[in-house]
Structure formats: structure tokens, C-alpha cells
Write a protein that holds these residues in place. Structure first.
Motif, mmCIF file in Angstrom:
data_model
loop_
_atom_site.group_PDB
_atom_site.id
_atom_site.type_symbol
_atom_site.label_atom_id
_atom_site.label_comp_id
_atom_site.label_asym_id
_atom_site.label_seq_id
_atom_site.Cartn_x
_atom_site.Cartn_y
_atom_site.Cartn_z
ATOM 1 N N GLY A 215 0.774 -1.230 0.000
ATOM 2 C CA GLY A 215 0.000 0.000 0.000
ATOM 3 C C GLY A 215 0.802 1.274 0.000
ATOM 4 O O GLY A 215 0.227 2.375 0.027
ATOM 5 N N ALA A 216 2.116 1.170 -0.043
ATOM 6 C CA ALA A 216 2.958 2.366 0.049
ATOM 7 C C ALA A 216 2.977 3.139 -1.264
ATOM 8 O O ALA A 216 2.747 2.594 -2.346
ATOM 9 C CB ALA A 216 4.386 1.987 0.436
ATOM 10 N N ALA A 217 3.270 4.429 -1.162
ATOM 11 C CA ALA A 217 3.498 5.269 -2.332
ATOM 12 C C ALA A 217 4.929 5.061 -2.825
ATOM 13 O O ALA A 217 5.742 4.379 -2.185
ATOM 14 C CB ALA A 217 3.257 6.730 -1.981
ATOM 15 N N HIS A 218 5.252 5.680 -3.942
ATOM 16 C CA HIS A 218 6.592 5.552 -4.517
ATOM 17 C C HIS A 218 7.648 6.029 -3.518
ATOM 18 O O HIS A 218 8.679 5.370 -3.340
ATOM 19 C CB HIS A 218 6.654 6.355 -5.816
ATOM 20 N N THR A 219 7.416 7.149 -2.886
ATOM 21 C CA THR A 219 8.311 7.615 -1.821
ATOM 22 C C THR A 219 7.823 6.956 -0.537
ATOM 23 O O THR A 219 7.013 7.507 0.209
ATOM 24 C CB THR A 219 8.296 9.150 -1.707
ATOM 25 N N ILE A 220 8.322 5.772 -0.283
ATOM 26 C CA ILE A 220 7.739 4.877 0.709
ATOM 27 C C ILE A 220 7.702 5.495 2.092
ATOM 28 O O ILE A 220 6.708 5.377 2.815
ATOM 29 C CB ILE A 220 8.508 3.537 0.731
ATOM 30 N N TRP A 221 8.768 6.176 2.484
ATOM 31 C CA TRP A 221 8.840 6.697 3.855
ATOM 32 C C TRP A 221 7.929 7.905 4.082
ATOM 33 O O TRP A 221 7.666 8.250 5.219
ATOM 34 C CB TRP A 221 10.278 7.032 4.238
ATOM 35 N N TYR A 222 7.436 8.509 3.018
ATOM 36 C CA TYR A 222 6.448 9.575 3.200
ATOM 37 C C TYR A 222 5.073 8.988 3.539
ATOM 38 O O TYR A 222 4.382 9.483 4.416
ATOM 39 C CB TYR A 222 6.337 10.417 1.928
ATOM 40 N N SER A 223 4.689 7.937 2.831
ATOM 41 C CA SER A 223 3.349 7.381 3.052
ATOM 42 C C SER A 223 3.324 6.341 4.160
ATOM 43 O O SER A 223 2.317 6.201 4.866
ATOM 44 C CB SER A 223 2.811 6.755 1.758
ATOM 45 N N HIS A 224 4.429 5.585 4.321
ATOM 46 C CA HIS A 224 4.471 4.470 5.277
ATOM 47 C C HIS A 224 5.806 4.509 6.030
ATOM 48 O O HIS A 224 6.636 3.605 5.888
ATOM 49 C CB HIS A 224 4.299 3.140 4.539
ATOM 50 N N PHE A 225 5.978 5.536 6.807
ATOM 51 C CA PHE A 225 7.265 5.742 7.491
ATOM 52 C C PHE A 225 7.625 4.561 8.384
ATOM 53 O O PHE A 225 8.721 4.000 8.288
ATOM 54 C CB PHE A 225 7.217 7.036 8.317
ATOM 55 N N GLU A 227 6.547 1.511 8.478
ATOM 56 C CA GLU A 227 6.735 0.268 7.749
ATOM 57 C C GLU A 227 8.068 0.264 6.989
ATOM 58 O O GLU A 227 8.741 -0.772 6.904
ATOM 59 C CB GLU A 227 5.579 0.044 6.776
ATOM 60 N N PHE A 228 8.445 1.407 6.445
ATOM 61 C CA PHE A 228 9.729 1.496 5.753
ATOM 62 C C PHE A 228 10.868 1.245 6.731
ATOM 63 O O PHE A 228 11.790 0.462 6.452
ATOM 64 C CB PHE A 228 9.875 2.874 5.098
ATOM 65 N N VAL A 229 10.812 1.884 7.881
ATOM 66 C CA VAL A 229 11.839 1.687 8.895
ATOM 67 C C VAL A 229 11.882 0.222 9.332
ATOM 68 O O VAL A 229 12.956 -0.389 9.431
ATOM 69 C CB VAL A 229 11.585 2.621 10.100
ATOM 70 N N ALA A 230 10.720 -0.371 9.573
ATOM 71 C CA ALA A 230 10.666 -1.760 10.029
ATOM 72 C C ALA A 230 11.183 -2.734 8.970
ATOM 73 O O ALA A 230 11.661 -3.830 9.307
ATOM 74 C CB ALA A 230 9.240 -2.125 10.417
ATOM 75 N N SER A 231 11.111 -2.345 7.699
ATOM 76 C CA SER A 231 11.566 -3.236 6.631
ATOM 77 C C SER A 231 13.089 -3.327 6.561
ATOM 78 O O SER A 231 13.614 -4.190 5.857
ATOM 79 C CB SER A 231 11.029 -2.757 5.270
ATOM 80 N N LEU A 232 13.774 -2.454 7.280
ATOM 81 C CA LEU A 232 15.249 -2.403 7.219
ATOM 82 C C LEU A 232 15.848 -2.475 8.621
ATOM 83 O O LEU A 232 16.502 -1.530 9.090
ATOM 84 C CB LEU A 232 15.694 -1.117 6.520
ATOM 85 N N PRO A 233 15.637 -3.580 9.330
ATOM 86 C CA PRO A 233 16.158 -3.663 10.706
ATOM 87 C C PRO A 233 17.682 -3.595 10.768
ATOM 88 O O PRO A 233 18.234 -3.149 11.781
ATOM 89 C CB PRO A 233 15.633 -5.017 11.200
ATOM 90 N N GLU A 234 18.361 -4.021 9.683
ATOM 91 C CA GLU A 234 19.815 -3.952 9.685
ATOM 92 C C GLU A 234 20.316 -2.508 9.706
ATOM 93 O O GLU A 234 21.403 -2.219 10.188
ATOM 94 C CB GLU A 234 20.395 -4.628 8.448
ATOM 95 N N VAL A 235 19.514 -1.635 9.127
ATOM 96 C CA VAL A 235 19.900 -0.227 9.029
ATOM 97 C C VAL A 235 19.415 0.566 10.230
ATOM 98 O O VAL A 235 20.170 1.305 10.869
ATOM 99 C CB VAL A 235 19.349 0.396 7.726
ATOM 100 N N PHE A 236 18.140 0.400 10.566
ATOM 101 C CA PHE A 236 17.525 1.224 11.593
ATOM 102 C C PHE A 236 17.552 0.601 12.984
ATOM 103 O O PHE A 236 17.080 1.215 13.945
ATOM 104 C CB PHE A 236 16.068 1.542 11.207
#
Length: 238
Positions: A215-225, A227-236
Motif C-alpha cells: 500500500g505504500a506510495a513511490h516515496t515509501i517513507w512519506y506514506s508508510h514511514f 513500515e519502511f523503517v521496520a523493513s530495514l532492521p539492519e539499518v535502523f
């Protein structure tokens, strides 16, 4: 060419952020402080023709990648980095990857490809028209209801500083396509207008770790902040 950089944080690890077409280093306004608070040194770059970086009327993906490499050699010589590239910024990252001391590469909603062969003058006019619309925060919020007021202000400011001629030059040359190295991460919106299911399968078959945000927009962290963070546990580190 040296690019403008917004730097924050003082950690031992360095992370580089590359925005998409018509954005700027400020597009990461919510991501950058989160990373800085997790002991990263954050370097968000304005790509050529964006933000406060130089314009390049003859530029292409390769010259943008060379500018990223040159800038990082100045700002973080010899340091291993994590890099996140969104859309066009992901294509630039993929073009630069073999010249960067990458510890991890993350590609956000991009196939790391760009179609060439466009009429430069006609495309510059189209970009100029798009820039005029995007200069209006109210138009941005109406067309992107997931934007916050801050998101709209940041992207309107980016539009003010966007150079249509540089952007048109990118698409007036040859087609370009890069395949991220095995072990890279691709986070895509689902559904995505940019990364199809076939694209995702092709990347996965080459060893890219493909992850999705429904359900995210192209700029994922704007629409689903979150969820974007959670998708990258190695980074965040979540």
C-alpha cells in the motif's frame, strides 16, 4: 563535480542518502535525524541539478555517479558506508556501487534503470511544467494526501531548485540499466508503478533481497514511514 551535502550525526558508521528525481537532500528530513540518533554519521546528497548542487546540461547517470564518488572521497575517505538510493537515486547508486566502499546498499522502489532516447528540449519543457505544479505545497498535498505539511513544504522547496535541463539530459542519451550486487536490499511499494512483480523476481533470482511495503506510495517513507523503517532492521536497528 562536488555535490552539496547535508550532514548530521557523529557516529562511527556512515550512511549516505540519495534522493529521487525532483527531490533533494531534504527529502530525507524525517529519516536523517532518526539515523543520526542511532549513532550514524548521515550524509544526504543533492544530486546534480537538484538542491544546491551544480547543474549539468550534458549530464547522465554515469556523470552523476562519478560526482557521488568524488564527493564521498572528500567527505568520508576510506570509510565503509551504507547507502540508500530512492528511485533515480537508486540508479545512480547502482552505477557508483563498484567505486564505493559499500558495506550495504539499499534500493528503494527502483529498477536501477533509466530509459534514454528522449527529445531533450521537449522533455525539459515537461519537467519545467511539472516543476511549476510542484512549487505549490497545496497542490502537492491535494495530489498526495499522505503528505504532511512538512513533506509538502520540503518537496515544494526542492521543486524551486530543480533544473529541468539537467534532468532532461539524463534521458536524452542511451538507455542505462544496472543490476545491484547480490546481498543488496530492494524495498518496493506493492503495488508499484516502478518495480513490477517480474522485476522483483528477476532481482531476487540474482541474489538481491527483495522486501515489500504493501500500500505504500513511490516515496515509501512519506506514506508508510514506520513500515519502511521496520523493513530495514539492519539499518535502523529496530
Amino acid at each position: 563535480m562536488l555535490l552539496n551535502a547535508l550532514e548530521s550525526g557523529y557516529g562511527d558508521r556512515t550512511i549516505v542518502l540519495l534522493h529521487g528525481l525532483m527531490g533533494s537532500a531534504e527529502s530525507w528530513w524525517r529519516i536523517a535525524p532518526l539515523l543520526a540518533g542511532q549513532d550514524y554519521r548521515v550524509i544526504a546528497l543533492d544530486l546534480p541539478g537538484h538542491g544546491h548542487s551544480p547543474r549539468d546540461a550534458e549530464g547522465n547517470v554515469e556523470s552523476a555517479a562519478a560526482a557521488v564518488v568524488e564527493t564521498l572521497q572528500q567527505l568520508s575517505p576510506g570509510q565503509h558506508i551504507t547507502a540508500i538510493g530512492h528511485s533515480y537515486g537508486g540508479t545512480v547508486l547502482a552505477a557508483a556501487a563498484d567505486r564505493l566502499p559499500l558495506e550495504r546498499a539499499v534500493y528503494a522502489d527502483t529498477t536501477c534503470a533509466f530509459t534514454g532516447g528522449a527529445d531533450r528540449q521537449a522533455l525539459a519543457a515537461q519537467y519545467a511544467e511539472g516543476r511549476e505544479r510542484r512549487r505549490d505545497p497545496a497542490w502537492l498535498m491535494a495530489s498526495r494526501p499522505y503528505y504532511s505539511a512538512r513533506d509538502a513544504a520540503v518537496e515544494a522547496h526542492a521543486a524551486d531548485r530543480f533544473d529541468p535541463v539537467t534532468a532532461a539530459s539524463i534521458s536524452s542519451g542511451d538507455d542505462v540499466a544496472y543490476l545491484p550486487a547480490p546481498g543488496s536490499i530492494l524495498v518496493r511499494a506493492v503495488p508499484s508503478s516502478y518495480v513490477t512483480d517480474d522485476d522483483a523476481r528477476r532481482f531476487a533470482a540474482q541474489g538481491v533481497d527483495v522486501r515489500s511495503v504493501a500500500g505504500a506510495a513511490h516515496t515509501i517513507w512519506y506514506s508508510h514511514f514506520d513500515e519502511f523503517v521496520a523493513s530495514l532492521p539492519e539499518v535502523f536497528q529496530v
